[in-house]
Write an enzyme that holds these catalytic residues in place. Structure first.
Site, mmCIF file in Angstrom:
data_model
loop_
_atom_site.group_PDB
_atom_site.id
_atom_site.type_symbol
_atom_site.label_atom_id
_atom_site.label_comp_id
_atom_site.label_asym_id
_atom_site.label_seq_id
_atom_site.Cartn_x
_atom_site.Cartn_y
_atom_site.Cartn_z
ATOM 1 N N LYS A 128 52.659 88.233 -66.269
ATOM 2 C CA LYS A 128 51.193 88.353 -66.325
ATOM 3 C C LYS A 128 50.723 89.718 -65.801
ATOM 4 O O LYS A 128 51.234 90.189 -64.784
ATOM 5 C CB LYS A 128 50.593 87.240 -65.459
ATOM 6 C CG LYS A 128 49.080 87.214 -65.397
ATOM 7 C CD LYS A 128 48.588 86.126 -64.444
ATOM 8 C CE LYS A 128 48.428 86.645 -63.040
ATOM 9 N NZ LYS A 128 47.107 86.655 -62.459
ATOM 10 N N LYS A 181 53.629 83.984 -54.911
ATOM 11 C CA LYS A 181 53.199 84.953 -53.900
ATOM 12 C C LYS A 181 54.077 84.906 -52.662
ATOM 13 O O LYS A 181 54.269 85.926 -52.005
ATOM 14 C CB LYS A 181 51.731 84.733 -53.524
ATOM 15 C CG LYS A 181 50.810 84.957 -54.694
ATOM 16 C CD LYS A 181 49.566 85.711 -54.348
ATOM 17 C CE LYS A 181 48.963 86.217 -55.646
ATOM 18 N NZ LYS A 181 47.697 86.836 -55.576
ATOM 19 N N LYS A 189 46.657 92.508 -60.810
ATOM 20 C CA LYS A 189 46.113 93.619 -60.022
ATOM 21 C C LYS A 189 46.974 93.938 -58.802
ATOM 22 O O LYS A 189 46.890 95.025 -58.263
ATOM 23 C CB LYS A 189 44.681 93.295 -59.591
ATOM 24 C CG LYS A 189 44.590 92.106 -58.661
ATOM 25 C CD LYS A 189 43.204 91.970 -58.048
ATOM 26 C CE LYS A 189 42.154 91.597 -59.040
ATOM 27 N NZ LYS A 189 41.240 90.541 -58.540
HETATM 28 P P1 ATP Z 1 46.682 88.720 -58.239
HETATM 29 O O1 ATP Z 1 47.665 89.241 -59.193
HETATM 30 O O2 ATP Z 1 46.548 89.530 -56.998
HETATM 31 O O3 ATP Z 1 46.866 87.266 -57.979
HETATM 32 P P2 ATP Z 1 44.906 88.657 -60.420
HETATM 33 O O4 ATP Z 1 45.165 89.939 -61.121
HETATM 34 O O5 ATP Z 1 45.493 87.403 -60.962
HETATM 35 O O6 ATP Z 1 45.278 88.854 -58.900
HETATM 36 P P3 ATP Z 1 42.450 87.374 -59.714
HETATM 37 O O7 ATP Z 1 41.336 87.916 -58.955
HETATM 38 O O8 ATP Z 1 43.340 86.447 -58.960
HETATM 39 O O9 ATP Z 1 43.328 88.509 -60.340
HETATM 40 O O10 ATP Z 1 41.931 86.647 -61.022
HETATM 41 C C1 ATP Z 1 40.619 86.720 -61.506
HETATM 42 C C2 ATP Z 1 40.473 85.909 -62.767
HETATM 43 O O11 ATP Z 1 41.122 86.582 -63.841
HETATM 44 C C3 ATP Z 1 41.138 84.532 -62.714
HETATM 45 O O12 ATP Z 1 40.334 83.620 -63.408
HETATM 46 C C4 ATP Z 1 42.454 84.722 -63.412
HETATM 47 O O13 ATP Z 1 42.896 83.538 -64.018
HETATM 48 C C5 ATP Z 1 42.080 85.752 -64.464
HETATM 49 N N1 ATP Z 1 43.238 86.609 -64.784
HETATM 50 C C6 ATP Z 1 43.906 87.423 -63.939
HETATM 51 N N2 ATP Z 1 44.899 88.058 -64.559
HETATM 52 C C7 ATP Z 1 44.858 87.634 -65.858
HETATM 53 C C8 ATP Z 1 45.650 87.927 -67.012
HETATM 54 N N3 ATP Z 1 46.650 88.765 -66.962
HETATM 55 N N4 ATP Z 1 45.321 87.327 -68.179
HETATM 56 C C9 ATP Z 1 44.274 86.468 -68.245
HETATM 57 N N5 ATP Z 1 43.508 86.145 -67.193
HETATM 58 C C10 ATP Z 1 43.776 86.712 -66.001
#
Ligand code: ATP
Ligand code: LTN
Length: 332
Positions: A196, A114, A199
């Site tokens: 990955k 980040k 969002k």
């Molecule tokens: P950001 O990209 O802004 O860090 P994020 O998309 O990772 O956000 P979070 O709110 O941080 O979303 O994650 C929520 C939950 O979903 C966490 O437990 C994270 O490990 C899981 N998660 C997020 N993206 C994935 C993914 N692509 N595959 C599997 N699990 C995910």
């Protein structure tokens, strides 16, 4: 009730939840919620480690909370709340900051990732983010933390912080374990399948949101990046795109990778991609519709987060009082 394992997890309202967060986290949260004592929260305080637009943040928090319920997590049986509604999280985070080492925080992949993406805003909150996450987890005597693979490192650091604190003050914190799904722990971006699905990077069309319309979901899957072969075969290294789609299809249908390979033997990507899209559309449809229905009922949403905050505060404050006492703070 007393002997039930305690499950806790959180999700950032920094954007609309993705298919990745659903398959990697939310889907599991729902399946655990009838058997265990579960606390699930919207981590608004973590979200402000990157800049948010206030009106948008407000909207996304309610959407996320409504999605918990829409995914099948019963708010009467579980504790659903908003992190900032329970001040003990910030209070314990400060204490744990004093038990977390600079070197440990410097090694966190999420911080490195980040800070390279937000070079203009590498704030102290982004750096100490895991101490707040440790506070979230340790306040409730959590046994298991259901998360995607990207969060394993943070849960491991939480364990180290807890062991360090207990080493000085006795048995104060329960040592939690990460709980990571076998399939779906890391759903990849549909356009860049080596990255990955996230969002905070929805711009390139490689990210599918829970709230996306069916036609948008279908378009994203039909356009998903794959290799130049045609065989539907799981091979993470050489065929990351198709392997990601197989993984998604497996999560949606419960079929094994082998069953999927047999089902699509000789059929090619052109037939496989829309089938994955349809499976995702059908999986997400009831959640999206129920989320929309719940969001229209403001009074109900308010009742959910108020009741959740009240339940969470009781345990959180008890832990915080114990920690303060151990540290030598004077009770007022
Ligand atoms: P950001 O990209 O802004 O860090 P994020 O998309 O990772 O956000 P979070 O709110 O941080 O979303 O994650 C929520 C939950 O979903 C966490 O437990 C994270 O490990 C899981 N998660 C997020 N993206 C994935 C993914 N692509 N595959 C599997 N699990 C995910
Ligand atoms: N850091 C996590 C969100 C999060 C969390 C938590 C997860 C905040 N507090 C406590 C599990 C337990 C993320 O970025 N997904």
């Amino acid at each position: 009730m007393e002997n039930k394992k305690i499950i806790l997890s959180g999700i950032q309202p920094s954007g609309s939840a993705t298919l990745g967060s659903y398959l990697g986290a939310l889907k599991n949260w729902a399946s655990l919620s009838s058997e265990f004592e579960c606390l699930y929260m919207v981590v608004d305080m973590h979200a402000i480690t990157t800049r948010q637009v206030p009106a948008e943040l407000r909207k996304l928090q309610l959407e996320q909370l409504a999605q918990f319920v829409a995914c099948g997590i019963d708010p009467d049986e579980n504790t659903l709340f908003i992190q900032s509604h329970v001040p003990a999280h910030a209070q314990l985070a400060w204490v744990l900051n004093c038990f977390t080492m600079f070197g440990e925080l410097s090694r966190m992949t999420q911080f490195k990732d980040k800070s390279s993406k937000n070079a203009e805003n590498i704030n102290a909150g982004l750096f100490t983010y895991p101490a707040l996450q440790a506070a979230d987890i340790l306040l409730y005597g959590t046994d298991l933390v259901p998360v995607g693979a990207d969060q394993k490192q943070h849960v491991e650091l939480t364990r180290d912080i807890a062991v360090r604190f207990n080493g000085v003050f006795g048995d104060v914190f329960k040592i939690p374990e990460p709980y990571i799904p076998k399939v779906g722990a890391k759903i990849m971006d549909l356009q860049t399948p080596t990255k990955k699905m996230s969002k905070s990077e929805v711009a390139d069309g490689g990210c599918v949101l829970i709230m996306d319309k069916p036609e948008d979901i279908m378009r994203s899957f039909k356009r998903a990046k794959t290799d130049s072969e045609t065989e539907v075969r799981f091979d993470q290294e050489n065929k990351p795109g198709i392997s990601n789609l197989i993984q998604i299809y497996s999560c949606c249908t419960g079929k094994s990778f082998e069953e999927i390979e047999n089902e699509f033997a000789g059929k090619g990507y052109g037939e496989f991609k829309p089938c994955v899209g349809e499976a995702v559309v059908e999986l997400l449809r009831p959640i999206r519709e129920e989320t929309e229905r719940l969001l229209a009922d403001k009074a109900y949403m308010q009742e959910v987060y108020r009741k959740g905050a009240e339940k969470a505060s009781y345990t959180a404050n008890k832990t915080l009082r114990k920690v303060y006492k151990k540290l030598g703070f004077i009770e007022k």
